[in-house]
Design a protein around this motif. Structure first.
Motif, mmCIF file in Angstrom:
data_model
loop_
_atom_site.group_PDB
_atom_site.id
_atom_site.type_symbol
_atom_site.label_atom_id
_atom_site.label_comp_id
_atom_site.label_asym_id
_atom_site.label_seq_id
_atom_site.Cartn_x
_atom_site.Cartn_y
_atom_site.Cartn_z
ATOM 1 N N ALA A 97 56.676 39.881 24.825
ATOM 2 C CA ALA A 97 55.898 40.866 25.577
ATOM 3 C C ALA A 97 55.479 40.290 26.932
ATOM 4 N N THR A 98 55.032 39.040 26.924
ATOM 5 C CA THR A 98 54.640 38.377 28.173
ATOM 6 C C THR A 98 55.835 38.243 29.111
ATOM 7 N N TYR A 99 56.969 37.823 28.547
ATOM 8 C CA TYR A 99 58.183 37.645 29.342
ATOM 9 C C TYR A 99 58.639 38.979 29.941
ATOM 10 N N THR A 100 58.602 40.037 29.133
ATOM 11 C CA THR A 100 59.022 41.366 29.609
ATOM 12 C C THR A 100 58.111 41.860 30.724
ATOM 13 N N LEU A 101 56.800 41.682 30.554
ATOM 14 C CA LEU A 101 55.855 42.094 31.592
ATOM 15 C C LEU A 101 56.061 41.305 32.879
ATOM 16 N N THR A 102 56.352 40.009 32.745
ATOM 17 C CA THR A 102 56.573 39.173 33.924
ATOM 18 C C THR A 102 57.803 39.631 34.696
ATOM 19 N N ILE A 103 58.914 39.846 33.961
ATOM 20 C CA ILE A 103 60.147 40.294 34.610
ATOM 21 C C ILE A 103 59.970 41.676 35.222
ATOM 22 N N THR A 104 59.303 42.577 34.487
ATOM 23 C CA THR A 104 59.105 43.943 34.974
ATOM 24 C C THR A 104 58.205 43.972 36.208
ATOM 25 N N GLY A 105 57.094 43.221 36.144
ATOM 26 C CA GLY A 105 56.155 43.211 37.270
ATOM 27 C C GLY A 105 56.770 42.642 38.532
ATOM 28 N N ASN A 106 57.385 41.466 38.414
ATOM 29 C CA ASN A 106 57.997 40.848 39.598
ATOM 30 C C ASN A 106 59.216 41.634 40.070
ATOM 31 N N GLY A 107 59.988 42.180 39.112
ATOM 32 C CA GLY A 107 61.147 42.986 39.495
ATOM 33 C C GLY A 107 60.757 44.252 40.233
ATOM 34 N N ALA A 108 59.660 44.881 39.795
ATOM 35 C CA ALA A 108 59.177 46.095 40.461
ATOM 36 C C ALA A 108 58.752 45.798 41.898
ATOM 37 N N ILE A 109 58.122 44.645 42.101
ATOM 38 C CA ILE A 109 57.709 44.262 43.455
ATOM 39 C C ILE A 109 58.917 44.040 44.350
ATOM 40 N N VAL A 110 59.932 43.362 43.828
ATOM 41 C CA VAL A 110 61.154 43.122 44.603
ATOM 42 C C VAL A 110 61.801 44.457 44.992
ATOM 43 N N CYS A 111 61.898 45.368 44.042
ATOM 44 C CA CYS A 111 62.509 46.682 44.311
ATOM 45 C C CYS A 111 61.689 47.478 45.317
ATOM 46 N N LEU A 124 57.903 47.750 54.924
ATOM 47 C CA LEU A 124 57.463 46.433 54.436
ATOM 48 C C LEU A 124 58.488 45.342 54.697
ATOM 49 N N HIS A 125 59.472 45.631 55.534
ATOM 50 C CA HIS A 125 60.472 44.623 55.877
ATOM 51 C C HIS A 125 59.960 43.743 57.023
ATOM 52 N N THR A 126 58.818 43.120 56.777
ATOM 53 C CA THR A 126 58.217 42.172 57.714
ATOM 54 C C THR A 126 58.149 40.821 57.023
ATOM 55 N N PRO A 127 58.071 39.715 57.794
ATOM 56 C CA PRO A 127 58.055 38.388 57.169
ATOM 57 C C PRO A 127 57.001 38.222 56.085
ATOM 58 N N MET A 128 55.794 38.739 56.306
ATOM 59 C CA MET A 128 54.719 38.557 55.327
ATOM 60 C C MET A 128 55.084 39.136 53.963
ATOM 61 N N TYR A 129 55.638 40.346 53.961
ATOM 62 C CA TYR A 129 55.995 40.979 52.695
ATOM 63 C C TYR A 129 57.311 40.443 52.135
ATOM 64 N N ASN A 139 47.069 45.058 46.995
ATOM 65 C CA ASN A 139 47.506 45.424 48.333
ATOM 66 C C ASN A 139 47.883 46.913 48.365
ATOM 67 N N LYS A 140 47.249 47.680 49.241
ATOM 68 C CA LYS A 140 47.463 49.126 49.268
ATOM 69 C C LYS A 140 48.896 49.486 49.635
ATOM 70 N N GLU A 141 49.482 48.749 50.596
ATOM 71 C CA GLU A 141 50.842 49.057 51.025
ATOM 72 C C GLU A 141 51.838 48.863 49.895
ATOM 73 N N ILE A 142 51.660 47.772 49.129
ATOM 74 C CA ILE A 142 52.585 47.499 48.022
ATOM 75 C C ILE A 142 52.364 48.497 46.895
ATOM 76 N N LYS A 143 51.121 48.870 46.638
ATOM 77 C CA LYS A 143 50.848 49.866 45.607
ATOM 78 C C LYS A 143 51.496 51.199 45.953
ATOM 79 N N THR A 144 51.454 51.554 47.229
ATOM 80 C CA THR A 144 52.103 52.794 47.663
ATOM 81 C C THR A 144 53.611 52.720 47.474
ATOM 82 N N ALA A 145 54.191 51.573 47.820
ATOM 83 C CA ALA A 145 55.639 51.388 47.651
ATOM 84 C C ALA A 145 56.026 51.415 46.178
ATOM 85 N N LEU A 146 55.187 50.849 45.320
ATOM 86 C CA LEU A 146 55.465 50.856 43.884
ATOM 87 C C LEU A 146 55.411 52.276 43.329
#
Length: 315
Positions: A37-51, A59-64, A298-305
């Motif tokens: 469950a932890t592994y799935t949440l980790t992959i899903t959370g980080n994968g969602a951010i990448v997508c 959000l195609h700026t160096p910071m993001y 982060n509001k910008e990332i939440k909007t993108a998600l």
């Protein structure tokens, strides 16, 4: 036990046994149900951010993009050890081949080193954005961003190459049981037929340099950021900057704290249980928390998600 004798009289180990957590069957079942469950949440959370960062052009700026690289790195970092760990939970043999063990060793340490470097680069980026906002677009260009990311990945892949090769050349004696959850230098050195003080010193020196060096750089960057934030006239701006800096420092302290306990104390003998828990913490817990701490505030990332997930009510 897949151990044969060499002409020198030393044992040639063809595979290792990862003892893992020595506990009752019921507890192992509980851990086995918790870890996926932890592994799935980790992959899903980080994968969602990448997508989300990939799909949202704003959000195609160096910071993001640094954050996107960090999340992508976390996916591979947690996958380098957890999958084999899960297999061994319900396996009686708990074996890993000699080559497989050192490949796990290499990827775990190279990705961990890249993460240390990337956290330092992200702190530098945040320092430029807060302390030099007018000059930030001219300094942190797309060209510099690409250079810094390449440096993090390349240096991470090469940093522990020599120690790993040297350790793999050491003859190992029976029994070939590693009292750990991963192939780690400490337990491997304890299985060596001969002492290798120079290799141990090299391993601890490189660990100390990459851990302490980056940690001090990050603290220096955030100290300058804190000074700049305190000078801000706007209370709202100060609160937002403090909130972001606090979350970033939380990630740094979680990750570097457990690393220092394990790898920057050559004279300190840790119990097997402490080694396993510390490794479990920085191998599984911090990659799970990173997307929450770094991104969901982060509001910008939440909007993108929300756009990626197709619903404004999910986040």
């Amino acid at each position: 036990m897949n151990i044969s004798e060499q002409d020198s009289g030393f044992a040639f180990v063809r595979e290792f046994m990862l003892r893992g957590f020595s506990c009752e069957w019921k507890i192992r079942i509980l851990l086995f149900s918790l870890f996926p469950a932890t592994y799935t949440l980790t992959i899903t959370g980080n994968g969602a951010i990448v997508c989300a960062l990939w799909c949202d052009q704003r959000l195609h700026t160096p910071m993001y993009m640094f954050l996107g690289n960090f999340s992508f790195l976390e996916i591979w970092y947690v996958s380098s050890t957890v999958r084999k760990m899960l297999v061994n939970f319900l396996s009686e043999e708990k074996t890993i081949s000699f080559a497989g063990g050192f490949l796990q060793f290499y990827f775990f340490f190279s990705l961990g080193t890249s993460e240390c470097l990337l956290l330092a680069v992200m702190s530098f980026d945040w320092y430029l954005a807060i302390c030099h906002p007018l000059h930030y677009p001219n300094i942190m260009t797309g060209h510099l961003y690409i250079k810094l990311v390449i440096i993090c990945w390349v240096c991470g892949s090469l940093w522990f190459m020599i120690p790993i090769v040297l350790i793999s050349k050491i003859p190992f004696c029976a029994p070939n049981i590693i009292d750990h959850i991963v192939c780690d230098p400490g337990p491997l050195f304890s299985l060596a037929c001969t002492s290798a003080p120079k290799t141990q010193l090299l391993c601890y020196t490189l660990s100390s340099l990459v851990t302490f060096g980056n940690f001090l750089f990050i603290l220096g960057s955030y100290t300058l950021v804190l000074i700049a934030v305190l000078r801000m006239p706007s209370a709202t701006g100060r609160y937002k900057a403090f909130s972001t800096c606090g979350s970033h420092l939380a990630v740094v302290l979680l990750f570097y704290g457990s690393l220092m306990v394990m790898y920057v104390s050559p004279g300190l003998v840790h119990s097997a249980g402490m080694q396993k828990m510390a490794t479990l913490f920085y191998a599984m817990v911090t990659p799970l928390f990173n997307p929450l701490i770094y991104s969901l505030r982060n509001k910008e990332i939440k909007t993108a998600l929300r756009k990626v997930m197709g619903s404004s009510n999910i986040i």
